[in-house]
Write a protein that holds these residues in place. Sequence first.
Motif, PDB file in Angstrom:
ATOM      1  N   TYR A  25     -12.616 -24.963 -17.616  1.00 43.98           N
ATOM      2  CA  TYR A  25     -12.379 -25.705 -15.517  1.00 43.98           C
ATOM      3  C   TYR A  25     -11.600 -27.516 -15.867  1.00 43.98           C
ATOM      4  CZ  TYR A  25     -16.302 -28.797 -13.788  1.00 43.98           C
ATOM      5  OH  TYR A  25     -16.936 -29.384 -13.373  1.00 43.98           O
ATOM      6  N   LYS A  26     -11.137 -28.046 -17.084  1.00 47.23           N
ATOM      7  CA  LYS A  26     -10.302 -29.360 -16.980  1.00 47.23           C
ATOM      8  C   LYS A  26      -8.956 -29.479 -15.795  1.00 47.23           C
ATOM      9  CE  LYS A  26      -8.604 -33.156 -19.901  1.00 47.23           C
ATOM     10  NZ  LYS A  26      -8.931 -34.057 -18.778  1.00 47.23           N
ATOM     11  N   ASP A  27      -8.333 -27.728 -16.483  1.00 42.64           N
ATOM     12  CA  ASP A  27      -7.000 -27.644 -16.457  1.00 42.64           C
ATOM     13  C   ASP A  27      -6.595 -26.959 -14.807  1.00 42.64           C
ATOM     14  OD1 ASP A  27      -6.156 -29.235 -18.591  1.00 42.64           O
ATOM     15  OD2 ASP A  27      -5.405 -27.136 -19.287  1.00 42.64           O
ATOM     16  N   GLN A  28      -7.895 -26.231 -15.024  1.00 45.92           N
ATOM     17  CA  GLN A  28      -8.602 -25.099 -14.100  1.00 45.92           C
ATOM     18  C   GLN A  28      -6.672 -24.755 -12.417  1.00 45.92           C
ATOM     19  OE1 GLN A  28      -9.022 -28.008 -10.269  1.00 45.92           O
ATOM     20  NE2 GLN A  28     -10.604 -28.711 -11.182  1.00 45.92           N
ATOM     21  N   PRO A  29      -6.179 -23.820 -14.285  1.00 47.27           N
ATOM     22  CA  PRO A  29      -5.724 -22.475 -13.522  1.00 47.27           C
ATOM     23  C   PRO A  29      -5.433 -21.800 -12.725  1.00 47.27           C
ATOM     24  CG  PRO A  29      -6.587 -22.246 -16.222  1.00 47.27           C
ATOM     25  CD  PRO A  29      -7.745 -23.613 -15.307  1.00 47.27           C
ATOM     26  N   ASP A  30      -5.050 -21.322 -11.911  1.00 43.19           N
ATOM     27  CA  ASP A  30      -4.923 -20.336 -10.716  1.00 43.19           C
ATOM     28  C   ASP A  30      -5.393 -19.189 -11.165  1.00 43.19           C
ATOM     29  OD1 ASP A  30      -3.924 -21.663  -8.325  1.00 43.19           O
ATOM     30  OD2 ASP A  30      -2.444 -22.140 -10.520  1.00 43.19           O
ATOM     31  N   ILE A  31      -5.058 -18.825 -12.510  1.00 44.71           N
ATOM     32  CA  ILE A  31      -5.480 -17.400 -12.872  1.00 44.71           C
ATOM     33  C   ILE A  31      -5.857 -17.696 -14.051  1.00 44.71           C
ATOM     34  CG2 ILE A  31      -4.471 -14.778 -13.652  1.00 44.71           C
ATOM     35  CD1 ILE A  31      -2.920 -15.062 -11.471  1.00 44.71           C
ATOM     36  N   ILE A  32      -7.594 -17.086 -14.800  1.00 50.57           N
ATOM     37  CA  ILE A  32      -7.720 -16.348 -15.855  1.00 50.57           C
ATOM     38  C   ILE A  32      -8.189 -15.389 -15.989  1.00 50.57           C
ATOM     39  CG2 ILE A  32      -9.016 -17.319 -17.637  1.00 50.57           C
ATOM     40  CD1 ILE A  32      -9.859 -19.458 -15.647  1.00 50.57           C
ATOM     41  N   ALA A  33      -7.413 -14.382 -17.669  1.00 47.81           N
ATOM     42  CA  ALA A  33      -6.678 -13.626 -18.240  1.00 47.81           C
ATOM     43  C   ALA A  33      -7.230 -13.417 -19.344  1.00 47.81           C
ATOM     44  CB  ALA A  33      -5.075 -13.189 -17.415  1.00 47.81           C
ATOM     45  N   ARG A  34      -8.199 -12.090 -19.222  1.00 49.58           N
ATOM     46  CA  ARG A  34      -8.875 -11.817 -20.293  1.00 49.58           C
ATOM     47  C   ARG A  34      -7.884 -10.754 -21.389  1.00 49.58           C
ATOM     48  NH1 ARG A  34     -14.093 -11.781 -23.382  1.00 49.58           N
ATOM     49  NH2 ARG A  34     -14.255  -9.950 -25.064  1.00 49.58           N
ATOM     50  N   ALA A  35      -6.975 -10.859 -22.346  1.00 43.15           N
ATOM     51  CA  ALA A  35      -6.537  -9.722 -23.253  1.00 43.15           C
ATOM     52  C   ALA A  35      -7.745  -8.829 -24.478  1.00 43.15           C
ATOM     53  CB  ALA A  35      -5.425 -10.357 -24.007  1.00 43.15           C
ATOM     54  N   GLY A  36      -7.137  -8.683 -25.211  1.00 42.48           N
ATOM     55  CA  GLY A  36      -7.200  -8.354 -26.859  1.00 42.48           C
ATOM     56  C   GLY A  36      -8.219  -6.731 -26.100  1.00 42.48           C
ATOM     57  N   VAL A  37      -9.221  -6.594 -27.258  1.00 41.48           N
ATOM     58  CA  VAL A  37      -9.614  -4.987 -27.356  1.00 41.48           C
ATOM     59  C   VAL A  37     -10.352  -4.796 -26.396  1.00 41.48           C
ATOM     60  CG1 VAL A  37     -10.863  -3.208 -28.906  1.00 41.48           C
ATOM     61  CG2 VAL A  37      -8.690  -5.419 -29.545  1.00 41.48           C
ATOM     62  N   GLY A  38     -11.761  -5.029 -25.411  1.00 44.36           N
ATOM     63  CA  GLY A  38     -12.482  -5.264 -25.080  1.00 44.36           C
ATOM     64  C   GLY A  38     -13.814  -5.013 -24.921  1.00 44.36           C
ATOM     65  N   PRO A  39     -14.996  -4.272 -25.037  1.00 44.43           N
ATOM     66  CA  PRO A  39     -16.417  -5.076 -25.274  1.00 44.43           C
ATOM     67  C   PRO A  39     -17.128  -5.380 -26.459  1.00 44.43           C
ATOM     68  CG  PRO A  39     -16.447  -2.846 -24.221  1.00 44.43           C
ATOM     69  CD  PRO A  39     -14.860  -3.306 -24.858  1.00 44.43           C
ATOM     70  N   ASN A  40     -16.081  -4.823 -27.884  1.00 50.31           N
ATOM     71  CA  ASN A  40     -16.747  -5.906 -28.568  1.00 50.31           C
ATOM     72  C   ASN A  40     -16.548  -6.730 -29.253  1.00 50.31           C
ATOM     73  OD1 ASN A  40     -13.778  -5.082 -28.890  1.00 50.31           O
ATOM     74  ND2 ASN A  40     -13.567  -4.107 -30.625  1.00 50.31           N
ATOM     75  N   ALA A  41     -16.119  -7.843 -28.341  1.00 45.72           N
ATOM     76  CA  ALA A  41     -15.497  -9.127 -28.730  1.00 45.72           C
ATOM     77  C   ALA A  41     -16.460  -9.684 -27.996  1.00 45.72           C
ATOM     78  CB  ALA A  41     -14.041  -9.157 -28.790  1.00 45.72           C
ATOM     79  N   GLY A  42     -17.351 -10.434 -28.260  1.00 47.04           N
ATOM     80  CA  GLY A  42     -18.304 -11.456 -27.756  1.00 47.04           C
ATOM     81  C   GLY A  42     -18.066 -12.664 -27.295  1.00 47.04           C
ATOM     82  N   HIS A  43     -17.904 -13.476 -26.283  1.00 42.65           N
ATOM     83  CA  HIS A  43     -17.303 -14.798 -25.730  1.00 42.65           C
ATOM     84  C   HIS A  43     -19.121 -15.826 -26.185  1.00 42.65           C
ATOM     85  CE1 HIS A  43     -12.923 -14.423 -25.333  1.00 42.65           C
ATOM     86  NE2 HIS A  43     -13.212 -13.781 -26.782  1.00 42.65           N
ATOM     87  N   SER A  44     -18.972 -17.395 -26.719  1.00 42.78           N
ATOM     88  CA  SER A  44     -19.640 -17.581 -25.874  1.00 42.78           C
ATOM     89  C   SER A  44     -19.959 -18.605 -25.114  1.00 42.78           C
ATOM     90  CB  SER A  44     -21.112 -17.934 -27.483  1.00 42.78           C
ATOM     91  OG  SER A  44     -21.185 -17.316 -28.110  1.00 42.78           O
ATOM     92  N   VAL A  45     -20.806 -19.128 -24.703  1.00 45.89           N
ATOM     93  CA  VAL A  45     -19.810 -20.238 -23.691  1.00 45.89           C
ATOM     94  C   VAL A  45     -21.000 -21.319 -23.307  1.00 45.89           C
ATOM     95  CG1 VAL A  45     -18.983 -20.851 -21.221  1.00 45.89           C
ATOM     96  CG2 VAL A  45     -18.294 -19.140 -22.579  1.00 45.89           C
ATOM     97  N   GLU A  46     -21.298 -21.940 -23.132  1.00 51.58           N
ATOM     98  CA  GLU A  46     -22.553 -23.406 -23.276  1.00 51.58           C
ATOM     99  C   GLU A  46     -21.612 -24.180 -22.452  1.00 51.58           C
ATOM    100  OE1 GLU A  46     -25.626 -25.979 -25.942  1.00 51.58           O
ATOM    101  OE2 GLU A  46     -24.336 -24.275 -26.976  1.00 51.58           O
ATOM    102  N   PHE A  47     -22.215 -24.031 -21.276  1.00 50.93           N
ATOM    103  CA  PHE A  47     -21.536 -24.653 -19.916  1.00 50.93           C
ATOM    104  C   PHE A  47     -22.981 -25.606 -18.965  1.00 50.93           C
ATOM    105  CE2 PHE A  47     -19.923 -25.479 -15.318  1.00 50.93           C
ATOM    106  CZ  PHE A  47     -19.264 -26.438 -15.872  1.00 50.93           C
ATOM    107  N   HIS A  48     -23.048 -27.376 -19.647  1.00 49.30           N
ATOM    108  CA  HIS A  48     -24.240 -27.998 -18.570  1.00 49.30           C
ATOM    109  C   HIS A  48     -25.066 -27.418 -18.572  1.00 49.30           C
ATOM    110  CE1 HIS A  48     -21.387 -29.323 -14.972  1.00 49.30           C
ATOM    111  NE2 HIS A  48     -20.683 -29.260 -16.235  1.00 49.30           N
ATOM    112  N   GLY A  49     -25.330 -27.349 -20.203  1.00 45.37           N
ATOM    113  CA  GLY A  49     -26.632 -27.076 -20.608  1.00 45.37           C
ATOM    114  C   GLY A  49     -26.924 -25.424 -20.910  1.00 45.37           C
ATOM    115  N   ASP A  50     -26.144 -24.857 -20.035  1.00 47.23           N
ATOM    116  CA  ASP A  50     -26.536 -23.241 -19.757  1.00 47.23           C
ATOM    117  C   ASP A  50     -25.818 -22.332 -21.278  1.00 47.23           C
ATOM    118  OD1 ASP A  50     -28.577 -23.468 -18.165  1.00 47.23           O
ATOM    119  OD2 ASP A  50     -27.300 -23.789 -16.291  1.00 47.23           O
ATOM    120  N   LYS A  51     -26.720 -21.544 -21.147  1.00 44.66           N
ATOM    121  CA  LYS A  51     -25.811 -20.646 -22.058  1.00 44.66           C
ATOM    122  C   LYS A  51     -25.187 -18.602 -21.804  1.00 44.66           C
ATOM    123  CE  LYS A  51     -27.515 -23.281 -26.244  1.00 44.66           C
ATOM    124  NZ  LYS A  51     -28.459 -22.899 -27.892  1.00 44.66           N
ATOM    125  N   TYR A  52     -23.919 -18.370 -22.261  1.00 44.15           N
ATOM    126  CA  TYR A  52     -24.351 -16.822 -22.082  1.00 44.15           C
ATOM    127  C   TYR A  52     -22.888 -16.647 -23.518  1.00 44.15           C
ATOM    128  CZ  TYR A  52     -25.029 -19.591 -17.280  1.00 44.15           C
ATOM    129  OH  TYR A  52     -25.137 -20.552 -16.174  1.00 44.15           O
TER     130      TYR A  52
END
Length: 340
Positions: A25-52
């Motif tokens: 949100y701060k650096d505003q990259p042109d591309i954000i790419a996800r690496a890693g294993v797959g859907p076995n890993a969960g990321h929690s995001v809290e943004f402006h009071g909403d949780k995902y």
Amino acid sequence: MTCNILVGGSWGDEGKGKCITYLCYKDQPDIIARAGVGPNAGHSVEFHGDKYGLRMIPSGFVYTGARLLIGAGVLVDPEVFHYELDYLNKYQVKGRTFADLRCSIIEPKHKEQDKANEYLAKKIGSTGTGCGPGNRDRVMRVAKQARDWESMEGFTADVPLEVNTALDEGKDVFIEGSQGYGLSLYYGTYPFVTSKDTTASTAAADIGVGPTRIDEVMVVFKSYTTRVGEGPFPTEIKQEEAESRGLEEYGTVTGRRRRVGEFDMEFARESCMINGATQIALTCVDRIYPACERVKDYADLSGEVKRFVEDIQDATGVPVTIIGTGPDMEDTIDLRDELL
């Protein structure tokens, strides 16, 4: 042009989602790419009071100006992928989210095999999301690819070509890893690990970016340590003590209770060495030192917190540049400019 990687330094659950949200949100990259294993890993995001809670789409989705890509090294569960496209509709993720056409597909049979395997389910503590069997089929060269899967039609791209072209054009790319160093198939606490390597080198390979194109590697540590499932945990404390200190946690994907332990300096040193860390993000400082909750200026931290940060820097030889003092994206101390 910059190409930066963020990976977990422990056994996952380090607060990567919050760090990724802040940085993108701060650096505003042109591309954000996800690496890693797959859907076995969960990321929690809290943004402006909403949780995902996310398992497939990059956590930097909050910056709506970025292309969201999933690298070829990541296993894709089409059900989870399309669910999250709808789940994040508020952020216009459709039309800017694509998986590499070479991603292997997790089929229903993989999830069934994962859950039915007593060794994986009970001894190793698998999440049951089909990643182990999916990677097995990839290694045996019988896995289906995203380009051949009907529901993925219109949602694939040549991710290495797109990312490297963007870098050639002077654009910024952010690569987000999943899970953590301690779960690496090669370097983690084998056999209590995931089904592939989880270090920064593999994150770059997952996206199709060569090592000479990487500018910064940020490794994320929580101010205390947690892990889900079985396996060695040298600094583990009893659950009763964790509860008394307000450190009770549950996994994003499985809902399982996380084991809790003290920060492990030696483990952090090794993690930084193998990941080639150039920066450290330290999260959840407020959980250990409540007085620093929501502090946004390093000068306002107590001497005790500053000594903790300095001890980590001394042990690893890597500067701490991001300090999380609360769950929301804005609860962040950013010291990156001091490296310039």
